[in-house]
Design a protein around this motif. Structure first.
Motif, PDB file in Angstrom:
ATOM      1  N   ALA A  46     -64.200  66.737 -93.346  1.00 28.04           N
ATOM      2  CA  ALA A  46     -64.412  65.912 -92.174  1.00 28.04           C
ATOM      3  C   ALA A  46     -65.570  66.741 -92.185  1.00 28.04           C
ATOM      4  O   ALA A  46     -67.163  66.305 -91.839  1.00 28.04           O
ATOM      5  CB  ALA A  46     -63.771  65.888 -91.211  1.00 28.04           C
ATOM      6  N   LEU A  47     -65.430  68.173 -92.485  1.00 29.72           N
ATOM      7  CA  LEU A  47     -67.292  68.474 -92.664  1.00 29.72           C
ATOM      8  C   LEU A  47     -67.746  69.013 -93.245  1.00 29.72           C
ATOM      9  O   LEU A  47     -69.372  68.723 -93.041  1.00 29.72           O
ATOM     10  CB  LEU A  47     -66.506  70.641 -92.552  1.00 29.72           C
ATOM     11  N   ASP A  48     -67.804  68.721 -94.861  1.00 31.09           N
ATOM     12  CA  ASP A  48     -68.958  68.390 -96.071  1.00 31.09           C
ATOM     13  C   ASP A  48     -69.114  67.245 -95.028  1.00 31.09           C
ATOM     14  O   ASP A  48     -70.773  66.447 -95.260  1.00 31.09           O
ATOM     15  CB  ASP A  48     -68.413  68.053 -97.251  1.00 31.09           C
ATOM     16  N   THR A  49     -68.543  66.243 -94.648  1.00 29.16           N
ATOM     17  CA  THR A  49     -69.178  65.079 -94.608  1.00 29.16           C
ATOM     18  C   THR A  49     -69.460  64.474 -93.289  1.00 29.16           C
ATOM     19  O   THR A  49     -71.471  64.336 -93.847  1.00 29.16           O
ATOM     20  CB  THR A  49     -68.103  63.483 -94.126  1.00 29.16           C
ATOM     21  N   VAL A  50     -69.391  65.673 -92.109  1.00 29.73           N
ATOM     22  CA  VAL A  50     -70.289  65.493 -90.833  1.00 29.73           C
ATOM     23  C   VAL A  50     -72.084  66.443 -91.402  1.00 29.73           C
ATOM     24  O   VAL A  50     -72.814  65.919 -90.747  1.00 29.73           O
ATOM     25  CB  VAL A  50     -69.449  65.631 -89.866  1.00 29.73           C
ATOM     26  N   ALA A  51     -71.631  66.916 -92.010  1.00 25.95           N
ATOM     27  CA  ALA A  51     -72.913  68.036 -92.308  1.00 25.95           C
ATOM     28  C   ALA A  51     -73.983  67.160 -93.417  1.00 25.95           C
ATOM     29  O   ALA A  51     -74.744  67.039 -92.953  1.00 25.95           O
ATOM     30  CB  ALA A  51     -72.297  69.345 -93.168  1.00 25.95           C
ATOM     31  N   ALA A  52     -73.337  67.217 -94.936  1.00 22.46           N
ATOM     32  CA  ALA A  52     -73.967  65.751 -95.111  1.00 22.46           C
ATOM     33  C   ALA A  52     -74.782  64.871 -94.033  1.00 22.46           C
ATOM     34  O   ALA A  52     -75.459  64.385 -94.150  1.00 22.46           O
ATOM     35  CB  ALA A  52     -73.754  65.117 -96.276  1.00 22.46           C
ATOM     36  N   ALA A  53     -74.056  64.150 -93.062  1.00 25.11           N
ATOM     37  CA  ALA A  53     -74.586  63.002 -92.472  1.00 25.11           C
ATOM     38  C   ALA A  53     -75.456  63.505 -91.366  1.00 25.11           C
ATOM     39  O   ALA A  53     -76.911  62.983 -90.827  1.00 25.11           O
ATOM     40  CB  ALA A  53     -73.278  62.489 -91.463  1.00 25.11           C
ATOM     41  N   GLY A  61     -77.661  60.878 -84.111  1.00 24.11           N
ATOM     42  CA  GLY A  61     -76.336  62.132 -84.411  1.00 24.11           C
ATOM     43  C   GLY A  61     -75.445  61.488 -84.889  1.00 24.11           C
ATOM     44  O   GLY A  61     -74.889  60.438 -85.829  1.00 24.11           O
ATOM     45  N   VAL A  62     -73.643  62.164 -84.374  1.00 24.44           N
ATOM     46  CA  VAL A  62     -72.624  61.766 -85.204  1.00 24.44           C
ATOM     47  C   VAL A  62     -71.688  62.150 -83.843  1.00 24.44           C
ATOM     48  O   VAL A  62     -71.689  63.212 -83.714  1.00 24.44           O
ATOM     49  CB  VAL A  62     -72.567  62.946 -86.453  1.00 24.44           C
ATOM     50  N   THR A  63     -70.564  61.222 -83.867  1.00 25.51           N
ATOM     51  CA  THR A  63     -69.814  61.498 -82.811  1.00 25.51           C
ATOM     52  C   THR A  63     -68.599  60.794 -83.683  1.00 25.51           C
ATOM     53  O   THR A  63     -68.256  60.365 -84.086  1.00 25.51           O
ATOM     54  CB  THR A  63     -69.850  59.951 -81.638  1.00 25.51           C
ATOM     55  N   GLY A  79     -72.687  70.979 -84.928  1.00 29.12           N
ATOM     56  CA  GLY A  79     -73.321  69.260 -83.759  1.00 29.12           C
ATOM     57  C   GLY A  79     -72.867  68.020 -83.789  1.00 29.12           C
ATOM     58  O   GLY A  79     -73.868  67.867 -83.633  1.00 29.12           O
ATOM     59  N   ALA A  80     -71.667  67.994 -83.836  1.00 32.44           N
ATOM     60  CA  ALA A  80     -71.009  66.624 -83.795  1.00 32.44           C
ATOM     61  C   ALA A  80     -70.800  66.418 -82.283  1.00 32.44           C
ATOM     62  O   ALA A  80     -70.348  67.372 -82.173  1.00 32.44           O
ATOM     63  CB  ALA A  80     -70.047  66.061 -84.997  1.00 32.44           C
ATOM     64  N   ARG A  81     -70.918  65.351 -81.820  1.00 35.48           N
ATOM     65  CA  ARG A  81     -70.467  65.078 -80.776  1.00 35.48           C
ATOM     66  C   ARG A  81     -69.077  64.330 -80.499  1.00 35.48           C
ATOM     67  O   ARG A  81     -68.918  63.942 -81.894  1.00 35.48           O
ATOM     68  CB  ARG A  81     -70.820  63.710 -79.655  1.00 35.48           C
TER      69      ARG A  81
END
Length: 244
Positions: A46-53, A61-63, A79-81
């Protein structure tokens, strides 16, 4: 279908990412990685997914919808909500809830649901997919197996109407969503549920959180399994994110 990069009106997307409590996440990885490693791998994915997104130029943004406190803290730090997962609602209700939360704050938002288990995700490849989605009312990208879905998009004013789980490719197509047929975006298709999936992601090159988690597990003597940390290749650096 329009060639990538020719969308005249660049759409800024908000992504919604679902994540189960880590203790229950990625249960099919238990055989390959062991129950001690599995929750940490789910978080690393999840961390790698959200960081790349978040590094993608077309993402505003990413929620993340989750009730896991550790995952919430770690992903928020990127930086995700974070929004809570409605109790007992299931995956698709959770995604619909997150999409509504996004549009309550930004009524005209373009929203896309993205799997949380894309540890090899490349920002540039995600941008290619979102560029195509920008010209469509509702669209989806099939997973590497050609059965499920890794991304479902909804333009402003269009309901997301997620139908993830199992053979979701067929359900999304039947619901009227357009399939994004695009070569060269393997990292956006490569979700990880099994040891075989993880080996395929390692061959693409996983992100730093997954690579570190696998490396740390090997150093401390993890439960034996067929997924070697030595297979993790660092990804090429992503280009600096533009203003988009």
């Amino acid at each position: 279908m329009r060639p990538v990069g020719t969308n005249a009106a660049r759409v800024a997307w908000t992504l919604v990412v679902p994540l189960k409590p880590l203790a229950r996440a990625k249960s099919r990885l238990s055989e390959a990685a062991g129950d001690a490693l599995r929750p940490g791998l789910a978080l690393a994915f999840a961390l790698d997914t959200v960081a790349a997104a978040l590094a993608a130029g077309l993402v505003r943004g990413v929620t993340v919808v989750t009730d896991d406190p550790l995952a919430g803290r770690e992903l928020s730090a990127l930086g995700a909500r974070i929004v809570p997962d409605p109790p007992g609602s299931g995956l698709n209700a959770a995604l619909a809830h997150a999409a509504r939360a996004v549009r309550e704050e930004h009524p005209g938002a373009a929203v896309a649901a993205l799997n949380a288990d894309l540890p090899a995700l490349r920002s540039a490849e995600l941008d290619q997919v979102l560029d195509i989605a920008s010209g469509l009312s509702r669209a989806f990208l099939a997973d590497a197996a050609g059965v499920g879905t890794t991304l479902l998009s909804a333009a402003p004013g269009t309901e997301l109407a997620p139908a993830f789980g199992g053979p979701s490719r067929a359900r999304h197509r039947a619901s009227g969503a357009r399939e994004i047929e695009l070569a060269g975006v393997d990292s956006v298709r490569r979700d990880v549920d099994t040891g075989e999936d993880l080996r395929a992601a390692l061959a693409l090159g996983v992100g730093p959180h997954t690579a570190r988690r696998l490396g740390a597990a090997t150093a401390s003597g993890p439960e034996p399994g067929p997924v070697p940390a030595a297979g993790a290749r660092p990804r090429a650096p992503e280009p600096t994110r533009g203003e988009g």
